[in-house]
Design an enzyme around this catalytic site. Structure first.
Site, PDB file in Angstrom:
ATOM      1  CB  SER A 111      -0.894  -0.103   1.228  1.00 17.57           C
ATOM      2  OG  SER A 111      -1.813   1.109   1.032  1.00 17.57           O
ATOM      3  CG  ASP A 250      -2.564   3.695  -1.744  1.00 16.02           C
ATOM      4  OD1 ASP A 250      -3.430   3.636  -2.568  1.00 16.02           O
ATOM      5  OD2 ASP A 250      -3.018   3.083  -0.699  1.00 16.02           O
ATOM      6  CG  ASP A 252      -2.847  -0.921  -2.593  1.00 15.25           C
ATOM      7  OD1 ASP A 252      -2.866   0.454  -2.083  1.00 15.25           O
ATOM      8  OD2 ASP A 252      -3.651  -1.649  -2.140  1.00 15.25           O
ATOM      9  CG  ASP A 254      -6.243   0.495  -1.104  1.00 13.70           C
ATOM     10  OD1 ASP A 254      -5.452   1.444  -1.114  1.00 13.70           O
ATOM     11  OD2 ASP A 254      -6.262  -0.408  -0.385  1.00 13.70           O
TER      12      ASP A 254
END
EC number: 5.4.2.10
Length: 462
Positions: A111, A250, A252, A254
């Protein structure tokens, strides 16, 4: 950036491996290794109850390919068919799980953590983060407490399916009904990460005038001074280019934070308030309910209540928001950090989808994001300090420290209901997070400093 020195077959003590607020996460070579990934893959293959393929995605970190290969080896050893998606946003995994009726999926990502970290997120057949019961079985398997007899059927096989990302892109476009953004100047900070796989493409497809920052997949620079945790490059670019808005993701993708045309930050609380207000005005917000976490601003809560709304709070972590939304039937929920979940769009935190929704809602009403933010709430002054506490047991049991809990109670009494204190152990990093918010900014500074100093003194004592 030099690669960390470690033996690739090292494995952490299984007794120390446990799922945090967002799966497994840590430094590659100590907390996260290929041997651990092999075992996690095997036990995921064993405990996932549904049939069908298991999907694996990854962000751009240099350790990602190693970990994907190890996970796939473990899963196929457990008899599972594996589809590897390659570079993709985390929400692509649950979306494709649901589309194809897969048994589950894994995402290799840390993340917003630095490039030298990585992690493993696990999803079930419904696309939600794996529940605690199945997580506990995986942990038990790693400790040797689950039977590992040979499968009666043949080993599985792994297939490369990066072509499926096109379906995820189509889902993103469908989420705004392909509404055009012709000529709207938008800046995207893709963070050198997963958003590079589709972020610029979908906004350009809708006709936006897109400026891209950090727009290539780069596993050595992911999250470094960019993205949703470092908004200054985005803010500067929006102001320099006279853009209507900017969005930062960010590693990833999400989560998402935005910047309006005046350079003001639009965090997850503002996204919830503004999107929720639009749903409320359209009569499609059940019980006028939003779901947020304990980190959300008190100003947000009071402003939403003034609109006749209800705000349910959960512990930190989008899986807790997800569970509360399922229980209550809420249409919208999320975190101040930028994870936003919509029941109309699969209940998965999706930064690119959220950015598209904001841009579409603004453009459809003929207003700018700055105009919309002017209608939002006034946040209470809030400060968050991270205190490094390497000792995990002390960090988790901070409430057993009487001196610290007494100081928390003193702070809360002094604010007389017009502020609050939140102290919690991070689920992903060796940090104790100390947050204070109050109507009086001097009280925020005073109590944040005192509490952080007390936590450092008492929890890091020799």
């Amino acid at each position: 950036m030099a690669s960390p020195a470690f033996h690739p077959l090292d494995c952490p003590d299984p007794a120390q491996v446990s799922f945090g607020t967002d799966g497994l996460r840590g430094h590659v070579g100590s907390a996260i290794t290929s041997t651990l990934a092999l075992q996690v893959g095997f036990w995921c293959g064993r405990v996932l109850p549904a049939d069908g393929p298991v999907l694996i995605g990854m962000d751009s970190r240099t350790s990602g390919s190693m970990l994907v290969s190890a996970l796939a080896a473990g899963l196929t050893a457990a008899g599972r068919e594996v589809w590897t998606l390659g570079l993709c946003p985390t929400p692509a995994v649950p979306g494709l799980i649901r589309r194809f009726g897969a048994a589950g999926g894994l995402m290799v990502s840390a993340s917003h953590n630095p490039p030298e970290d990585n992690g493993i997120k696990v999803f079930g057949a419904d696309g939600s983060k794996l529940g605690s019961a199945l997580q506990s079985r995986i942990e038990a398997g790693l400790r040797g407490e689950e039977p590992a007899s040979a499968q009666a059927h043949a080993f599985g096989a792994s297939h490369q399916r990066s072509d499926l990302l096109d379906l995820y892109k189509q889902d993103l476009l469908s989420s705004v009904r392909h509404q055009r953004l012709d000529g709207v100047p938008i800046v995207l900070d893709l963070c050198w990460g997963s958003a590079t796989a589709c972020g610029a493409a979908v906004f350009s497809e809708l006709g936006a005038d897109v400026t891209v920052l950090h727009g290539e997949a780069d596993g050595e620079r992911i999250n470094v001074d960019c993205g949703s945790t470092h908004l200054e490059p985005l803010r500067r670019a929006v102001l320099e280019r006279g853009a209507a808005m900017g969005f930062a993701f960010d590693g990833d993708a999400d989560r998402m934070l935005a910047v309006d045309g005046r350079g003001r930050i639009v965090d997850g609380d503002h996204v919830l308030f503004l999107w929720g207000s639009a749903l409320q005005d359209s009569g499609v917000l059940p019980d006028q309910r939003l779901v947020a976490t304990v980190m959300s601003n008190l100003g947000f809560e009071r402003a939403w209540q003034a609109r006749g709304g209800q705000l349910d709070r959960t512990p930190v972590g989008d899986q807790h928001v997800h569970a509360a939304m399922v229980r209550s039937g809420a249409a919208l929920g999320g975190e101040q950090s930028g994870h936003i979940l919509s029941s109309a769009h699969g209940l998965s935190g999706d930064g690119v989808l959220t950015a598209l929704q904001l841009a579409s809602l603004c453009h459809g009403q003929g207003i700018t994001l700055a105009d919309w933010l002017d209608r939002s709430f006034e946040a209470y002054p809030q400060k968050l300090v991270n205190v490094r506490v390497p000792d995990r047991s002390r960090r988790k049991a901070w409430a057993d420290c009487q001196s610290l809990t007494a100081l928390v109670q003193e702070a809360e009494r002094s604010m007389a209901g017009d502020g609050r204190v939140l102290v919690r152990a991070s689920g992903t990093e060796p940090l104790l997070r100390v947050m204070v918010e109050a109507a009086d900014p001097k009280a925020v500074e005073h109590w944040t400093q005192r509490l952080a100093e007390a936590a450092d003194q008492h929890l890091n004592a020799a």
